[in-house]
Design a protein around this motif. Structure first.
Motif, PDB file in Angstrom:
ATOM      1  N   ASN A  88       0.820  -1.213   0.000  1.00 14.47           N
ATOM      2  CA  ASN A  88       0.000   0.000   0.000  1.00 14.47           C
ATOM      3  C   ASN A  88       0.851   1.259   0.000  1.00 14.47           C
ATOM      4  O   ASN A  88       0.541   2.233  -0.685  1.00 14.47           O
ATOM      5  CB  ASN A  88      -0.957  -0.006   1.184  1.00 14.47           C
ATOM      6  CG  ASN A  88      -2.068  -1.011   1.012  1.00 14.47           C
ATOM      7  OD1 ASN A  88      -2.435  -1.357  -0.103  1.00 14.47           O
ATOM      8  ND2 ASN A  88      -2.599  -1.505   2.117  1.00 14.47           N
ATOM      9  N   ASP A  89       1.957   1.250   0.754  1.00 15.60           N
ATOM     10  CA  ASP A  89       2.872   2.402   0.761  1.00 15.60           C
ATOM     11  C   ASP A  89       3.478   2.622  -0.617  1.00 15.60           C
ATOM     12  O   ASP A  89       3.571   3.764  -1.097  1.00 15.60           O
ATOM     13  CB  ASP A  89       3.978   2.215   1.802  1.00 15.60           C
ATOM     14  CG  ASP A  89       3.476   2.299   3.230  1.00 15.60           C
ATOM     15  OD1 ASP A  89       2.334   2.758   3.444  1.00 15.60           O
ATOM     16  OD2 ASP A  89       4.228   1.888   4.147  1.00 15.60           O
ATOM     17  N   ARG A  91       2.239   1.680  -3.504  1.00 20.23           N
ATOM     18  CA  ARG A  91       1.197   2.137  -4.425  1.00 20.23           C
ATOM     19  C   ARG A  91       0.925   3.625  -4.266  1.00 20.23           C
ATOM     20  O   ARG A  91       0.740   4.339  -5.249  1.00 20.23           O
ATOM     21  CB  ARG A  91      -0.089   1.339  -4.208  1.00 20.23           C
ATOM     22  CG  ARG A  91      -0.009  -0.055  -4.795  1.00 20.23           C
ATOM     23  CD  ARG A  91      -1.280  -0.821  -4.602  1.00 20.23           C
ATOM     24  NE  ARG A  91      -1.165  -2.117  -5.238  1.00 20.23           N
ATOM     25  CZ  ARG A  91      -1.859  -3.173  -4.899  1.00 20.23           C
ATOM     26  NH1 ARG A  91      -2.745  -3.096  -3.915  1.00 20.23           N
ATOM     27  NH2 ARG A  91      -1.696  -4.317  -5.531  1.00 20.23           N
ATOM     28  N   ARG A  92       0.917   4.095  -3.017  1.00 16.05           N
ATOM     29  CA  ARG A  92       0.733   5.540  -2.791  1.00 16.05           C
ATOM     30  C   ARG A  92       1.901   6.320  -3.385  1.00 16.05           C
ATOM     31  O   ARG A  92       1.713   7.367  -4.009  1.00 16.05           O
ATOM     32  CB  ARG A  92       0.599   5.835  -1.301  1.00 16.05           C
ATOM     33  CG  ARG A  92      -0.811   5.684  -0.770  1.00 16.05           C
ATOM     34  CD  ARG A  92      -0.941   6.262   0.619  1.00 16.05           C
ATOM     35  NE  ARG A  92      -0.135   5.549   1.598  1.00 16.05           N
ATOM     36  CZ  ARG A  92      -0.503   4.429   2.226  1.00 16.05           C
ATOM     37  NH1 ARG A  92      -1.668   3.891   1.972  1.00 16.05           N
ATOM     38  NH2 ARG A  92       0.289   3.855   3.104  1.00 16.05           N
ATOM     39  N   LYS A  95       1.602   6.514  -7.163  1.00 16.43           N
ATOM     40  CA  LYS A  95       0.623   7.516  -7.602  1.00 16.43           C
ATOM     41  C   LYS A  95       1.237   8.911  -7.580  1.00 16.43           C
ATOM     42  O   LYS A  95       1.035   9.707  -8.498  1.00 16.43           O
ATOM     43  CB  LYS A  95      -0.610   7.479  -6.707  1.00 16.43           C
ATOM     44  CG  LYS A  95      -1.482   6.271  -6.946  1.00 16.43           C
ATOM     45  CD  LYS A  95      -2.671   6.265  -6.021  1.00 16.43           C
ATOM     46  CE  LYS A  95      -3.499   5.021  -6.226  1.00 16.43           C
ATOM     47  NZ  LYS A  95      -4.679   4.982  -5.364  1.00 16.43           N
ATOM     48  N   TYR A 113      -7.621   8.956 -10.492  1.00 15.53           N
ATOM     49  CA  TYR A 113      -6.451   8.136 -10.187  1.00 15.53           C
ATOM     50  C   TYR A 113      -6.183   8.041  -8.695  1.00 15.53           C
ATOM     51  O   TYR A 113      -5.605   7.087  -8.230  1.00 15.53           O
ATOM     52  CB  TYR A 113      -5.234   8.712 -10.914  1.00 15.53           C
ATOM     53  CG  TYR A 113      -4.010   7.845 -10.850  1.00 15.53           C
ATOM     54  CD1 TYR A 113      -4.001   6.595 -11.445  1.00 15.53           C
ATOM     55  CD2 TYR A 113      -2.863   8.264 -10.205  1.00 15.53           C
ATOM     56  CE1 TYR A 113      -2.889   5.784 -11.400  1.00 15.53           C
ATOM     57  CE2 TYR A 113      -1.745   7.472 -10.152  1.00 15.53           C
ATOM     58  CZ  TYR A 113      -1.761   6.231 -10.754  1.00 15.53           C
ATOM     59  OH  TYR A 113      -0.657   5.444 -10.698  1.00 15.53           O
ATOM     60  N   SER A 114      -6.622   9.013  -7.942  1.00 13.65           N
ATOM     61  CA  SER A 114      -6.353   9.013  -6.505  1.00 13.65           C
ATOM     62  C   SER A 114      -7.556   8.538  -5.696  1.00 13.65           C
ATOM     63  O   SER A 114      -7.672   8.853  -4.518  1.00 13.65           O
ATOM     64  CB  SER A 114      -5.918  10.406  -6.046  1.00 13.65           C
ATOM     65  OG  SER A 114      -6.921  11.338  -6.357  1.00 13.65           O
ATOM     66  N   LEU A 115      -8.450   7.794  -6.327  1.00 12.99           N
ATOM     67  CA  LEU A 115      -9.601   7.255  -5.609  1.00 12.99           C
ATOM     68  C   LEU A 115      -9.160   6.158  -4.665  1.00 12.99           C
ATOM     69  O   LEU A 115      -8.176   5.465  -4.912  1.00 12.99           O
ATOM     70  CB  LEU A 115     -10.622   6.687  -6.600  1.00 12.99           C
ATOM     71  CG  LEU A 115     -11.271   7.674  -7.551  1.00 12.99           C
ATOM     72  CD1 LEU A 115     -12.167   6.930  -8.542  1.00 12.99           C
ATOM     73  CD2 LEU A 115     -12.075   8.692  -6.789  1.00 12.99           C
ATOM     74  N   SER A 116      -9.884   5.987  -3.573  1.00 18.27           N
ATOM     75  CA  SER A 116      -9.597   4.889  -2.655  1.00 18.27           C
ATOM     76  C   SER A 116     -10.843   4.016  -2.542  1.00 18.27           C
ATOM     77  O   SER A 116     -11.969   4.501  -2.716  1.00 18.27           O
ATOM     78  CB  SER A 116      -9.174   5.424  -1.287  1.00 18.27           C
ATOM     79  OG  SER A 116     -10.191   6.242  -0.760  1.00 18.27           O
ATOM     80  N   PRO A 117     -10.682   2.725  -2.260  1.00 20.37           N
ATOM     81  CA  PRO A 117     -11.840   1.829  -2.203  1.00 20.37           C
ATOM     82  C   PRO A 117     -12.716   2.125  -0.989  1.00 20.37           C
ATOM     83  O   PRO A 117     -12.274   2.714  -0.003  1.00 20.37           O
ATOM     84  CB  PRO A 117     -11.206   0.442  -2.095  1.00 20.37           C
ATOM     85  CG  PRO A 117      -9.863   0.676  -1.522  1.00 20.37           C
ATOM     86  CD  PRO A 117      -9.431   2.027  -2.004  1.00 20.37           C
ATOM     87  N   SER A 119     -14.698   1.380   2.397  1.00 21.60           N
ATOM     88  CA  SER A 119     -14.435   0.527   3.555  1.00 21.60           C
ATOM     89  C   SER A 119     -15.594  -0.456   3.718  1.00 21.60           C
ATOM     90  O   SER A 119     -16.659  -0.301   3.103  1.00 21.60           O
ATOM     91  CB  SER A 119     -14.280   1.379   4.820  1.00 21.60           C
ATOM     92  OG  SER A 119     -15.524   1.943   5.158  1.00 21.60           O
TER      93      SER A 119
END
Length: 132
Positions: A88-89, A91-92, A95, A113-117, A119
């Protein structure tokens, strides 16, 4: 958003270095993801193939060491958590570098592109609204 490299750095090292730094991150992500999949396979095998009282052989470098099944499962789960965090780090960071590269090339920032899934709680809330 400020760019990660200044224009002088871009002139000095060239755009190729910036593009390659993104490629290195992608290869690191793929490598960590392969390790995560092997761990997942090992956890599945531990769950289905043996009783809890048995010891299993675990490979550490060049050696195989017998460990209790529960302790082995615990170690693999901790390793999974660490791998998830590292992936995850990366991937951030990827981006950020892609956005920086687009900025240096004069391209607009990628939309979405900076969307997050969502919860698990958000998914439950949406499902409950849809069921009404």
């Amino acid at each position: 958003m400020p760019c990660c490299l200044g224009y002088g750095m871009l002139q000095h090292h060239g755009l190729y270095v910036v593009q390659n730094s993104g490629c290195v991150l992608v290869f690191q992500i793929v490598d960590l993801d392969m390790k995560r999949n092997r761990n997942r396979e090992a956890l599945s095998a531990l769950k289905h193939e043996m009783s809890d009282s048995e010891k299993v052989k675990v490979c550490f470098g060049d050696m195989f060491i017998k460990f209790p099944k529960s302790k082995t499962r615990e170690m693999i789960q901790k390793d999974q958590e660490q791998l998830d965090k590292e992936i995850n780090d990366l991937r951030r960071e990827l981006k950020t570098k892609v956005n920086c590269l687009n900025e240096m090339q004069g391209n607009p920032e990628l939309r979405g592109y900076s969307l997050s899934p969502l919860s698990a709680d958000e998914i439950k809330a949406i499902n409950s609204l849809l069921k009404r």
